[in-house]
Each structure stands twice: as C-alpha cells, then as structure tokens.
Design a protein around this motif. Structure first.
Motif, short mmCIF file in Angstrom:
data_model
loop_
_atom_site.label_atom_id
_atom_site.label_comp_id
_atom_site.label_asym_id
_atom_site.label_seq_id
_atom_site.Cartn_x
_atom_site.Cartn_y
_atom_site.Cartn_z
N GLN A 151 0.39 -0.77 0.08
CA GLN A 151 0.13 0.46 0.00
C GLN A 151 0.72 1.59 0.21
OE1 GLN A 151 -2.65 -0.85 3.53
NE2 GLN A 151 -3.91 -1.35 1.65
N ALA A 152 1.90 1.03 1.08
CA ALA A 152 3.22 2.12 0.71
C ALA A 152 3.12 2.23 -0.97
CB ALA A 152 3.69 2.08 1.39
N VAL A 153 3.89 1.04 -1.52
CA VAL A 153 3.88 1.82 -2.75
C VAL A 153 2.95 2.19 -3.07
CG1 VAL A 153 4.82 0.36 -4.80
CG2 VAL A 153 6.51 -0.16 -2.73
N GLY A 154 2.27 1.40 -3.63
CA GLY A 154 1.25 2.19 -4.78
C GLY A 154 0.62 3.82 -4.10
N VAL A 155 0.41 3.74 -2.21
CA VAL A 155 0.11 5.17 -2.77
C VAL A 155 1.09 6.54 -3.34
CG1 VAL A 155 0.01 7.41 -0.61
CG2 VAL A 155 -1.50 5.19 -0.41
N LEU A 156 2.75 6.16 -3.11
CA LEU A 156 3.67 6.48 -3.89
C LEU A 156 3.47 6.77 -5.28
CD1 LEU A 156 6.67 5.71 -1.52
CD2 LEU A 156 5.48 7.57 -1.73
N ALA A 157 2.89 5.16 -5.74
CA ALA A 157 3.23 5.61 -7.26
C ALA A 157 1.81 6.13 -7.46
CB ALA A 157 2.63 4.05 -7.55
N ILE A 158 0.52 6.75 -6.51
CA ILE A 158 -0.36 7.14 -7.25
C ILE A 158 -0.45 8.31 -6.87
CG2 ILE A 158 -3.07 7.57 -6.76
CD1 ILE A 158 -3.39 4.90 -5.67
N LEU A 159 0.58 9.11 -6.38
CA LEU A 159 1.11 10.39 -6.10
C LEU A 159 1.42 11.05 -7.28
CD1 LEU A 159 0.72 12.81 -4.21
CD2 LEU A 159 2.94 12.04 -3.40
N PHE A 160 2.44 10.06 -7.39
CA PHE A 160 3.47 10.73 -8.52
C PHE A 160 2.74 10.76 -9.69
CE2 PHE A 160 6.35 9.13 -12.20
CZ PHE A 160 7.08 10.13 -12.30
N THR A 161 1.64 9.83 -9.95
CA THR A 161 1.39 10.04 -11.19
C THR A 161 0.23 10.56 -11.12
OG1 THR A 161 1.28 7.10 -11.57
CG2 THR A 161 -0.08 7.74 -12.96
N SER A 162 -0.16 9.97 -10.75
CA SER A 162 -1.50 11.52 -10.04
C SER A 162 -0.90 13.50 -10.85
CB SER A 162 -2.76 11.86 -9.09
OG SER A 162 -1.52 12.23 -8.53
N MET A 163 0.72 13.14 -10.27
CA MET A 163 1.03 14.70 -10.37
C MET A 163 1.54 15.06 -12.10
SD MET A 163 0.80 16.22 -7.13
CE MET A 163 1.76 17.72 -6.91
N TRP A 164 2.04 14.01 -12.07
CA TRP A 164 3.06 13.73 -13.33
C TRP A 164 1.99 14.06 -14.58
CZ3 TRP A 164 7.95 14.32 -15.95
CH2 TRP A 164 7.37 14.49 -16.69
N GLY A 165 0.85 13.28 -14.55
CA GLY A 165 -1.05 13.27 -15.27
C GLY A 165 -1.37 14.69 -15.37
#
Length: 176
Positions: A151-165
């Motif tokens: 879940q920690a990896v998921g939160v970071l991945a979603i955060l990065f993906t949303s910011m980059w998007g």
C-alpha cells in the motif's frame, strides 16, 4: 447541418493517456486488487484468520504455501529471463516516455514500474515464508506487513502518477 459524431466523441473523450478516464480506472483497480491479494492471499481470509477462525487459518497457511511454492518455482526456473525481460521493457518505456516524450509510454511506465517493486517485495517475503519461520500468527503478521509495504508503494505510485499526469495535462493545455 451534418453532425460529425466522430469529432464530437473524440472532443468529449480525450484519447491521450493521462486525461483518459480509462487510465485512471485501470490505475485504481490495479492498486485495489494488488493490495487485496497480497502474495495471492485475499485480505478477507487474512482477517478471518486473525479473528481466530481455525478453518480460515488452515486455508491461509495452505494458500500461502501454494502461492509461495509456485512463485519460487517460477523464479528458480526462469527468474533470470523474467528479470531481463522486465528490465528491457522498463528501459524501453523509460526511454520512450521520458526522453522521447511519448505520453502513452509514460503512462504504461507509471503502471508497470511500481508493480515491479511490489514483485520484488513479494519475492523477498516469499523466500522468508518458504524458510519455514512463518506460520500461524507470524505468517499473519508477515502478510499484513507485506500488505502495508504494498500500500505504501501504491500511495507513492498514485501520487507520482497523478502529479505527473496533471503536469502533462497542463503542458498540453498551455500548448493548445
């Protein structure tokens, strides 16, 4: 006056990756499923075992043993080929996406790279479980900790993906 349905649909639904609703649905489903099935064990089975259901604990240990043995067998038989293939795909996506600025490759990289990290975490815990030191409540704690790491990896991945998007969408909006 003739209505051009094709143009209207493509104006309404932007077909670029980060502004496409389907990309975000896939991202949400991916992380929902990944955090629910930790090492192939469903979270509801883990919860029932933690509440003291004896049959659930037996099922948990059997399912964890099956999944661990299968994962380790695949790793020992073709692990180097898998590592090489994943490294190749990630390298191609990284170069195409972030050096050649192809948005689709960026989106796929944002989906695949964090899953590679989760795969490594899962493989490490599979080796620990296979060593036999985790059974009963120790196995429950190990699977819960793996779920938290996932879940920690998921939160970071979603955060990065949303910011980059958002950055990509603002760049396209500024240019258009």
């Amino acid at each position: 006056m003739r209505v051009d349905w094709y143009r209207i649909v493509f104006e309404l639904i932007d077909m670029r990756s980060f502004s496409n609703l389907w990309f975000w649905i896939i991202l949400a489903v991916q992380w929902s499923m990944t955090s629910h099935f930790v090492l192939g064990v469903p979270y509801d089975l883990l919860q029932r075992a933690r509440r003291g259901h004896e049959q659930a604990q037996e099922d948990l240990e059997a399912l964890a043993r099956i999944k661990v043995n299968r994962l380790l067998y695949i790793t020992h038989v073709s692990g180097m080929w898998i590592v090489g293939f994943v490294a190749f795909v990630l390298s191609v996506l990284l170069i195409l996406g972030f050096f050649y600025n192809i948005e689709f490759a960026q989106a796929v990289f944002c989906l695949v790279f964090p899953m590679a990290i989760v795969g490594l975490l899962t493989l490490g815990d599979a080796h620990r479980i296979a060593d036999g030191e985790y059974q009963g409540q120790a196995l429950q704690r190990r699977l819960l900790f793996l779920r938290v790491k996932t879940q920690a990896v998921g939160v970071l991945a979603i955060l990065f993906t949303s910011m980059w998007g958002m950055y990509q969408n603002l760049q396209i909006g500024a240019l258009g």
